[in-house]
Scaffold this active site. Structure first.
Site, PDB file in Angstrom:
ATOM      1  N   CYS A 172      -4.527 -15.997 -19.054  1.00 24.42           N
ATOM      2  CA  CYS A 172      -3.872 -14.739 -18.660  1.00 24.42           C
ATOM      3  C   CYS A 172      -2.675 -14.986 -17.744  1.00 24.42           C
ATOM      4  O   CYS A 172      -1.912 -14.075 -17.441  1.00 24.42           O
ATOM      5  CB  CYS A 172      -4.870 -13.816 -17.983  1.00 24.42           C
ATOM      6  SG  CYS A 172      -5.756 -14.610 -16.644  1.00 24.42           S
TER       7      CYS A 172
ATOM      8  N   GLY B  85      -5.859  -8.487  -6.851  1.00 23.87           N
ATOM      9  CA  GLY B  85      -5.634  -7.788  -5.593  1.00 23.87           C
ATOM     10  C   GLY B  85      -5.630  -6.271  -5.707  1.00 23.87           C
ATOM     11  O   GLY B  85      -5.947  -5.695  -6.745  1.00 23.87           O
ATOM     12  N   PHE B  86      -5.260  -5.662  -4.604  1.00 27.17           N
ATOM     13  CA  PHE B  86      -5.266  -4.194  -4.550  1.00 27.17           C
ATOM     14  C   PHE B  86      -4.358  -3.621  -5.624  1.00 27.17           C
ATOM     15  O   PHE B  86      -4.711  -2.653  -6.292  1.00 27.17           O
ATOM     16  CB  PHE B  86      -4.835  -3.725  -3.161  1.00 27.17           C
ATOM     17  CG  PHE B  86      -5.646  -4.357  -2.056  1.00 27.17           C
ATOM     18  CD1 PHE B  86      -7.032  -4.373  -2.132  1.00 27.17           C
ATOM     19  CD2 PHE B  86      -5.039  -4.952  -0.957  1.00 27.17           C
ATOM     20  CE1 PHE B  86      -7.804  -4.946  -1.130  1.00 27.17           C
ATOM     21  CE2 PHE B  86      -5.794  -5.529   0.050  1.00 27.17           C
ATOM     22  CZ  PHE B  86      -7.167  -5.535  -0.044  1.00 27.17           C
TER      23      PHE B  86
ATOM     24  N   GLY C 260      -3.647  -4.741  -8.442  1.00 27.75           N
ATOM     25  CA  GLY C 260      -4.190  -4.915  -9.788  1.00 27.75           C
ATOM     26  C   GLY C 260      -5.632  -4.458  -9.905  1.00 27.75           C
ATOM     27  O   GLY C 260      -6.383  -4.927 -10.781  1.00 27.75           O
ATOM     28  N   GLY C 261      -6.080  -3.573  -9.030  1.00 24.49           N
ATOM     29  CA  GLY C 261      -7.410  -2.979  -9.147  1.00 24.49           C
ATOM     30  C   GLY C 261      -8.531  -3.928  -8.810  1.00 24.49           C
ATOM     31  O   GLY C 261      -9.637  -3.805  -9.328  1.00 24.49           O
TER      32      GLY C 261
END
Lengths: 426, 512
Positions: free
Chosen positions: B256, B426-427, B429-430
């Site tokens: 990814c 992280g925040f 990216g959920g």
């Protein structure tokens, strides 16, 4: 108010009064006297809830009836599904459920040929004794002193006089008892070559789970073979993976002529029992299959539940869990015994079948009460009250096992106090 | 007779679910045991498991490609090796088991494993993820229950069983490594919400990651990637081209962290394209680009069939030939989400856009990541610290690999980020983590903290082992004051009461 829809009780006292009046005054009062004021109301997993709402962890399991815990979801779902299609069935005819369960039971141990169903353990013992008499054309039955096989006509006659004398049900001419672990006594009684069957619990439960000496069961079986006696293994409390194998006799390398299973076979929700017999003992099923019949024995709903029980017991995940519970209590009880060596003097264990020995002839009654006060329900052995029957279920979780041990530890000071109040042993 | 060809006559329990539930109990037993296991025993188990995985790296690489149709065997071997022995060697000197004594802060930290880790395994990197999450779990004394993607279940189940056998032979408790043999989405959702799970580590599509966070259990989930790659005039163009093509073709772009869109400064764009072509990149004509776009993004959405396929296959499917090409470069004019080729593609198709300078590169990167890739990865090929800083400060990525391929750079194998199969987004990216997943995420600490006043002295903890403390001397027995809650009566009072009632009953009967 306890409103169950069909009937209602004002409170717990109301229940006690009615139980004394209509059901069983002595039994009801007995528990009051030993300080166990339990009326089981709700039940879930390995927990019972008293009418007061108090939670108890069940280590009594009614001798393994609740091997999987109370109302195990998978068992309940199985019965519910079956109820949409089946009922008790008609014992006169072959049935899919009985055929499937018979096959599962027969294939669970080598040497077996047929499974014959009853509704309870005593009925299955009855079938086993009759089958042995058929096979040998002999009448005499040998059992173990303090052994226990149920309360019907033949089964009760094998047991302790406490249960026979009162009903004039003892038959000393046909039913002979020998001491456990005494191979010489066994030899003497079988040597007459007039004994149809030796029936024994693989580990005598009501006697407090004394462990068979090394080679004892094998020697008994060898004597049976030598003298033409059928060996009946009563697996009601030691079967169904409770010793770490499907049947307790398998852990001792014994191959019985008949074995009896009940209690846990019905998953705690539908009573069913079975006598599983070898070809010789099952001969009457070819000669006159209706010589023994039972309307509720082998009810199809029970067969479906039992089939599910047998399937679950063979999952590697379950077997692994039994071993984990076994190890946990082996280590845990050794530690407890170190910590409380003044009162707690011995552990008998095979798998999740444990007897805990306390240093007083009535010691386990006090310990049972102390544990009850600490949220754990484990019953003393009726026929040896030094020994507490300690019967964890095969699906107990790691967390609950730790909780049980913590509660056990916490209950010991109270047990010590209660034991001190007892009259000294003679 | 009633036929039972399609549907059973009885409604019966879901045995697969019930068995999975028993596996959770098994995992809890194992976790309880592992939590009481010392460092040397853990190290032995971890090494045995890593060796077992490493020895079958090729076997499972071939199997994974065969079963899933994704990726390149040689590259999967590398990943399987890196995620077995590689990852163990990397953390060999770190101790996640022994208490840490910090005299200067007057603290002792006792490692506390999570317990039962539910590890979701994606179809794209199945075996490497099985190895990686299992080893991270074991290093930190956790039991792991692996849930493979249904598309890779056979290889994952076999790989997990190989590791489990090695673990058991090395003394790990039963249930330390388990796998769900018949994974389904409802089953995985059921497991994720089960209270016997202590930590979910979710790698997979956004739906499964969101489900993990919705489950109510602690979760480490990671979002999808979509990496922009800055190439400016200060970079070594030839090296940049080599790195980009190698990275983009690595395992057919299945990581990814792979490059999604090159943002090339106009001044060097043609040279970069020429160098990439020299590295066996096929530069698509506008017609070919349209064909690729049509193949990858159908009317019903992204075409999963292209994932992990090689460039030649994709070209053929699209309707042109690119024999021998390692990657397909599709030049695009618009770097906005409506240009589908600037989305995540998970195949060796690389969008290529020209930018006027760093400002436009930043706005393009932000635009393409608006749809997907937030919190994930980016790369910069540059020797201009200002450009690198401006890019890193403005794009919503949490790792910016510099002068390295993005696939193995952002995933930590060719940089000093922690090598990882799981990239915290992280925040933005959920996700609750922004790092590459490492063993540190699987363990917490109980902290013994002393009064910081100088007059209070710190204890002597050196050489003491909480798993092996001397036996406490028997103290005085404390008798707790018990009160049974039986309708407000204690047992004795209740007996008195009952005797009274019985007597009254009897009298009433006698009087009648």
């Amino acid at each position: 108010m306890f409103d169950y829809g069909l009937f209602r009780f004002e409170d717990k006292q109301d229940l006690f009064v009615k139980a004394i009046r209509f059901w069983n005054p002595d039994k009801t009062k007995f528990w009051q006297d030993v300080g166990v004021d339990l009326v089981i109301d709700r039940r879930e997993g390995y927990c019972l809830y008293d009418m007061s709402g108090r939670r108890l962890i069940d280590l009594h399991l009614n001798g393994g009836t609740y091997n999987f815990g109370h109302r195990h979801p998978e068992i309940v779902e199985t019965l519910k599904g079956a109820l949409d299609y089946f009922d008790m069935g008609n014992h006169w005819f072959p049935s899919v459920a009985r055929a499937a369960l018979s096959e599962a039971l027969v294939k669970s141990a080598p040497g077996m040929k047929y499974a014959i169903f009853g509704a309870g353990g005593a009925e299955a013992v009855e079938i086993a004794l009759k089958s042995a008499r058929y096979a040998t054309k002999r009448r005499k039955i040998v059992s173990i002193i303090k052994g226990y096989h149920g309360h019907s006509g033949l089964s009760v006659a094998t047991g302790d006089e406490r249960f026979t004398k009162i009903f004039l049900a003892d038959r000393p001419d046909e039913f002979v008892q020998v001491p456990f672990n005494d191979i010489a006594a066994m030899e003497r009684v079988l040597a007459g070559r007039d004994v149809a069957a030796l029936i024994m619990e693989t580990i005598p439960a009501t006697y407090g789970f004394p462990m068979p000496n090394e080679g004892y069961l094998n020697a008994c079986k060898a004597l049976c073979e030598k003298h033409g006696t059928m060996y009946i293994a009563d697996e009601v409390q030691t079967g169904l993976m409770r010793t770490g194998e499907m049947w307790g006799f398998q852990t001792y390398g014994v191959e019985p002529d008949i074995f009896v299973t009940a209690k846990g076979l019905g998953g705690g929700i539908y009573p069913i029992s079975a006598a599983v017999v070898n070809e010789k003992c099952g001969g009457w099923l070819n000669e006159d299959g209706a010589a023994h019949i039972s309307t509720s024995g082998g009810a199809e709903l029970g067969c479906i539940v039992a089939y599910k029980v047998m399937e679950m017991l063979q999952r590697p995940e379950l077997v692994s869990n039994v071993h984990s519970v076994t190890r946990f209590f082996a280590e845990g009880m050794a530690e407890m015994m170190q910590r409380h060596s003044d009162i707690f003097v011995g552990v008998r264990q095979k798998g999740v079948v444990l007897g805990l020995e306390f240093d007083h002839p009535e010691g386990a009654v006090s310990v049972s009460r102390a544990l009850y006060e600490h949220g754990v329900w484990a019953i003393f052995s009726s026929l040896d009250k030094r020994v507490l029957q300690f019967k964890p279920g095969v699906l107990l979780s790691a967390d609950m096992c730790q909780e049980i041990l913590d509660r056990f530890d916490a209950a010991m000071p109270r047990a010590r106090e209660l034991l001190r109040q007892l009259p000294k042993a003679a | 007779m009633v036929e039972t060809a399609n549907k059973p006559l009885l409604v019966v329990p879901d045995v697969i679910r019930q068995t999975a539930s028993m596996k959770l109990d098994g995992a809890r037993w194992a976790a309880a045991k592992l939590a009481r296991t010392g460092r040397a025993d853990i190290a032995r188990i971890v090494d045995a498991v890593a060796a077992a995985g490493h020895a079958k790296a090729r076997h499972y690489a071939e199997w994974a490609v065969r079963e899933t149709g994704y990726g390149v065997v040689e590259h999967k071997i590398m990943k399987n090796e890196a995620c077995s022995k590689g990852v163990v060697d990397l953390y060999r000197d770190e101790d996640f088991v022994t208490p840490r004594i910090d005299a200067s802060r007057k603290m002792v930290e006792l490692p506390r494993p999570a317990g039962v880790v539910l590890a979701l395994v994606p179809v794209t990197n199945p075996v490497a993820t099985v190895f990686f999450k299992t080893l991270l779990s074991l290093m930190t004394r956790n039991a792991v229950l692996l849930c493979p993607h249904p598309g890779a279940k056979e290889v994952c189940v076999d790989a997990a069983n190989t590791l489990a056998e090695a673990a058991k032979a090395a003394g790990a408790p039963d249930g330390a490594i388990q796998v769900i043999e018949e994974p389904t989405i409802p089953l995985i959702e059921y497991l994720m919400s089960d209270e016997r799970v202590d930590l979910i580590v979710a790698t997979g599509g956004p739906a499964v990651v969101k489900a993990a966070y919705r489950s109510g259990n602690p979760a480490l989930g990671v979002g999808p990637g979509n990496a922009p790659v800055l190439v400016d005039g200060t970079s070594d163009i030839k090296l940049a081209a080599q790195r980009i093509v190698a990275s983009k073709s690595f395992d057919n772009s299945i990581l990814c962290t792979n490059e999604s869109v090159v943002l090339a400064f106009e001044a060097i764009a043609d040279r970069l394209l020429a160098e990439m072509k020299a590295c066996k990149a096929h530069i698509c004509t506008p017609e070919e680009t349209a064909k690729v776009r049509k193949l990858l993004f159908t009317d019903t959405g992204f075409n999963g069939a292209v994932i992990g396929k090689d460039a030649g296959w994709i070209a053929r499917e699209a309707g042109f030939s690119a024999n021998g090409a390692k990657i397909l470069v599709t030049p695009v004019d618009l770097v906005q989400p409506e240009e589908k080729l600037v989305r995540e593609k998970l195949c060796p198709v690389l969008a290529f856009a020209r930018v006027g300078g760093i400002d436009q590169a930043v706005s393009c990167a932000r635009s393409m990541m608006r749809k997907t890739g937030r919190g994930h990865s980016a790369a910069a090929h540059s020797n201009d610290e200002n450009n690198i800083l401006a890019f890193a400060a403005a794009v919503p990525a949490l790792r910016i690999a510099v002068n390295a391929g993005c696939s193995l750079g952002a995933s930590g194998f060719e940089t000093n980020l922690g090598p990882s199969m799981t990239i915290g987004t992280g925040f933005a990216g959920g996700s609750s983590i922004g790092d590459n997943l490492t063993p540190h995420h699987f363990v917490q600490f109980a902290r013994i903290a002393y009064n910081k006043e100088a007059s209070v002295s710190f204890g002597a903890f050196e050489g003491r082992d909480p798993l092996n403390l001397p036996r406490a001397a028997a103290g005085p027995v404390v008798q707790p004051q018990l009160q049974l809650h039986s309708g407000g009566l204690d047992a004795d009072a209740m007996r008195q009461e009952l005797r009274k009632i019985i007597l009254e009953e009897l009298n009433a009967v006698l009087a009648a």
